[in-house]
Design an enzyme around this catalytic site. Structure first.
Site, PDB file in Angstrom:
ATOM      1  N   LYS A 101      78.973  51.226  40.505  1.00 27.04           N
ATOM      2  CA  LYS A 101      77.581  51.119  41.176  1.00 27.04           C
ATOM      3  C   LYS A 101      76.383  51.585  41.980  1.00 27.04           C
ATOM      4  O   LYS A 101      75.901  51.139  42.983  1.00 27.04           O
ATOM      5  CB  LYS A 101      76.893  50.135  40.533  1.00 27.04           C
ATOM      6  CG  LYS A 101      75.470  49.693  39.775  1.00 27.04           C
ATOM      7  CD  LYS A 101      75.079  48.256  39.589  1.00 27.04           C
ATOM      8  CE  LYS A 101      74.006  47.742  39.468  1.00 27.04           C
ATOM      9  NZ  LYS A 101      73.676  46.724  39.473  1.00 27.04           N
ATOM     10  N   GLY A 162      67.142  40.406  37.878  1.00 22.24           N
ATOM     11  CA  GLY A 162      66.932  39.319  38.299  1.00 22.24           C
ATOM     12  C   GLY A 162      65.487  38.108  37.908  1.00 22.24           C
ATOM     13  O   GLY A 162      65.662  36.940  37.861  1.00 22.24           O
TER      14      GLY A 162
END
Lengths: 264, 77
Positions: A101, A162
């Site tokens: 990633k 987040g």
């Protein structure tokens, strides 16, 4: 139902990708991963503590790479160079594992991707044989460029990393899916199970999350909820929702045979 | 870390994860891993910007001023 997620030629039953950060301990990490049904887990690469306790628990023991597909990330990298170095180390650490990633961040306040550095890193990594799943903005033009470079999955944010703000721009996600043929996986911003379902109903191939699970009051229960949210959204997408009717109702019950106090 | 640092000609200084450490001359990567207590651990090493393949741990000789990064996998999203 035979509905596999295929990334770089490998098929997965689960469309939920889960991060391994921010849990109380490795026991909770593992319990949440198991409850989520995930097969692909992200991990970070960090300098080891010098003089660390030899018996310190190790993520690789709690989350064995034999059971989960590891997706090493470049979290915390702000330049293409650092991201590439990090993933070269990851590949060596994980015995040649090439699925990664890529994320190159712009600033620590927003953690918004720096797409210029991301594109530079993607070119280098693809040339070196990495299979790059790339975190990016929800810009359809950049998404297409990343696909053209050879990235194996495009992973736009739904809102800030987040933040738990949910799917803020479904239109852009749709624009990306309309022009990209590799899997589009929402990466970042999901807060609760309905957010995951919305992403899947839009037609996303999968959802990647960490804080939405680890930051819940009960992470293991939320992991289970996310599994169902992703599955429900996927099935709704495949089922094809009813068309929306604006400004007019349509009864669900028969319109004839209704008892009436009228004369006829 | 090193038992004999009195004779500077027999000592090399390495920068490991940003911290300088002294080792004896003719230290291999494998010896360094041993000395630092990382033997048998899942780690990866970069030396002056290049990956050190595990297969060369026993043969790569470290040199004065080498910059090493020693990393592990940790939880992350």
């Amino acid at each position: 139902m035979n509905d596999k997620l295929i990334i770089a030629g490998k098929s997965y039953s689960s469309r939920l990708l889960v991060g391994t950060g921010k849990y109380k301990d490795f026991t909770e990490t593992r319990a949440a991963l198991d409850a989520s049904g995930t097969e692909i887990v992200t991990v970070a690469i960090r300098r080891t503590n010098l003089g660390q306790n030899a018996n310190e628990p190790n993520l690789l023991d709690a989350v064995p790479p034999s059971k989960f597909t590891y997706l090493p990330n470049t979290a915390g990298c702000y330049t293409a160079e650092d991201a590439v170095r990090t993933l070269r180390l990851a590949r060596e650490l994980l015995d040649g594992h090439s699925l990664v990633k890529l994320e190159v961040l712009g600033d620590p306040q927003s953690l918004y991707p720096n797409v210029i550095e991301t594109i530079a890193a993607a070119k280098t990594l693809v040339a070196e044989g990495f299979q790059v799943m790339v975190y990016t903005s929800d810009d359809p033009i950049i998404a297409k460029q990343l696909e053209d470079i050879g990235c194996v999955a495009i992973m736009p944010l739904a809102s800030l990393i987040g933040s738990g703000m949910g799917i803020l721009n479904p239109w852009n996600l749709q624009l990306i899916m309309n022009r990209v043929s590799v899997p589009v996986i929402v990466d970042a911003g999901v807060g609760t199970a309905s957010d995951a379902a919305i992403a899947m109903e839009l037609g996303c191939a999968g959802v990647l999350m960490n804080t939405a699970i680890a930051g819940a009051q009960n992470p293991v229960l939320m992991a289970s909820a996310m599994k169902k949210g992703v599955e429900a959204g996927r099935e709704a997408y495949l089922a094809g929702r009813m068309p929306k009717k604006l400004y007019s109702a349509s009864p669900s019950s028969p319109t004839t045979g209704i008892i009436s106090s009228a004369r006829n | 870390m090193n038992s004999n640092t009195s004779d500077l000609s027999k000592v090399i200084t390495l920068i490991i994860n940003g911290t300088s450490r002294q080792f004896s001359l003719n230290t291999t990567v494998a010896a360094l891993i041993d000395e630092m207590g990382f033997a048998g651990k899942r780690i990866a090493i970069e030396r002056n910007g290049d990956i050190v393949p595990r297969s060369t741990f026993a043969t790569q000789m470290l040199a004065e001023g080498d910059r090493l990064e020693i990393v592990v996998a940790v939880g992350g999203g």
